[in-house]
Design a protein around this motif. Structure first.
Motif, PDB file in Angstrom:
ATOM      1  N   ALA A  67       0.820  -1.215   0.000  1.00 44.64           N
ATOM      2  CA  ALA A  67       0.000   0.000   0.000  1.00 44.64           C
ATOM      3  C   ALA A  67       0.853   1.263   0.000  1.00 44.64           C
ATOM      4  CB  ALA A  67      -0.944  -0.002   1.204  1.00 44.64           C
ATOM      5  N   TRP A 132      -3.649   6.274   0.127  1.00 47.97           N
ATOM      6  CA  TRP A 132      -3.156   4.909   0.280  1.00 47.97           C
ATOM      7  C   TRP A 132      -2.211   4.802   1.475  1.00 47.97           C
ATOM      8  CZ3 TRP A 132      -3.795   0.017  -1.486  1.00 47.97           C
ATOM      9  CH2 TRP A 132      -4.658  -0.175  -2.565  1.00 47.97           C
ATOM     10  N   GLY A 136      -3.063   2.926   4.764  1.00 46.57           N
ATOM     11  CA  GLY A 136      -2.151   1.802   4.981  1.00 46.57           C
ATOM     12  C   GLY A 136      -1.668   1.745   6.424  1.00 46.57           C
ATOM     13  N   LEU A 150      -9.312   0.435   1.551  1.00 42.26           N
ATOM     14  CA  LEU A 150      -8.266   0.096   0.588  1.00 42.26           C
ATOM     15  C   LEU A 150      -8.714  -1.015  -0.357  1.00 42.26           C
ATOM     16  CD1 LEU A 150      -5.008   0.279   2.747  1.00 42.26           C
ATOM     17  CD2 LEU A 150      -5.916   1.942   1.124  1.00 42.26           C
ATOM     18  N   ALA A 154      -8.415  -0.681  -4.260  1.00 41.23           N
ATOM     19  CA  ALA A 154      -7.732  -1.705  -5.053  1.00 41.23           C
ATOM     20  C   ALA A 154      -8.634  -2.228  -6.167  1.00 41.23           C
ATOM     21  CB  ALA A 154      -7.282  -2.851  -4.152  1.00 41.23           C
ATOM     22  N   PHE A 204      -2.045  -7.557  -2.875  1.00 39.62           N
ATOM     23  CA  PHE A 204      -2.521  -6.834  -1.689  1.00 39.62           C
ATOM     24  C   PHE A 204      -3.827  -7.431  -1.170  1.00 39.62           C
ATOM     25  CE2 PHE A 204      -5.430  -3.616  -0.039  1.00 39.62           C
ATOM     26  CZ  PHE A 204      -4.722  -3.162   1.057  1.00 39.62           C
TER      27      PHE A 204
END
Length: 223
Positions: A67, A132, A136, A150, A154, A204
């Motif tokens: 991230a 991000w 993160g 996130l 993504a 991720f």
């Protein structure tokens, strides 16, 4: 009759003894095993299994660094793509009209338009990169809402990446130059940027939702 020195000599307890005639356990073997010394009002210890579950797993740690690093690399690749595109446009315009003054005017207009789009796209990249990184760190601290946010980011990144691959490169200003012989280095950089985003987001999401990661976020929600 008792004496002031030892009032328990007659009819009482033996010196250092107990009503049963024995001695306290601490005098036996020189220890205090019969009388625990821990604080009875202390909170019970956390079970070892729960404590190990709450420790941050390697899956969350790697997802955190993805991230952080992938958005930064995508921003750098975007800047490099712009520099290649600007050089290509300048080289294509130079001498094309046969009039140096006209060539200069056209080059200035083209560079101005490209600069506008470049600044606009770069600002978007920087804002998204900042989000991000912020989310993160929150995810790394065990905040499940940050992981969900996130996840949405993504998913959108992957969607735009697939569209970019279908269009033949990165979703940048290249769409305005259809039919132009763009340098192969530009396409290589564009595909690298798109591929980095797709692979990074897949890894991720996989790491963020593996079983150790789910245990970590569930344990973190209790504290």
């Amino acid at each position: 009759m008792t004496s002031p020195q030892n009032p328990w000599q007659q009819g009482g307890y033996p010196q250092g003894g107990t009503p049963s005639g024995g001695f306290p356990q601490q005098h036996l073997q020189g220890g205090y095993s019969q009388y625990p010394q821990s604080n009875p009002f202390a909170a019970p210890p956390v079970p070892a299994q729960e404590l190990s579950t709450f420790q941050r797993p390697i899956t969350v740690e790697i997802a955190f660094w993805i991230a952080i690093v992938v958005p930064l690399l995508a921003t750098v690749l975007s800047v490099l793509s712009y520099m290649l595109l600007q050089g290509f446009v300048n080289d294509s315009i130079a001498g094309s009209m046969g009039d140096p003054d006209l060539d200069q005017q056209i080059s200035s207009v083209a560079n101005g338009v490209m600069l506008f789009f470049f600044v606009f796209i770069t600002i978007i990249y920087l804002v998204l990169t900042g989000l991000w990184i912020l989310f993160g760190f929150k995810m790394r601290a065990g905040k499940n809402w940050a992981r969900i946010t996130l996840t949405v980011f993504a998913g959108l990144w992957m969607l735009f990446g697939v569209i970019a691959l279908i269009q033949g490169g990165s979703m940048t200003m290249s769409g305005d130059l259809d039919g132009a012989n763009l340098p192969s280095s530009y396409f290589a950089l564009s595909y690298s940027q798109t591929g980095l985003g797709l692979v990074g987001m897949i890894v991720f999401l996989t790491l963020a939702y593996l079983k150790p990661s789910n245990w970590y976020f569930k344990a973190a929600s209790r504290f």
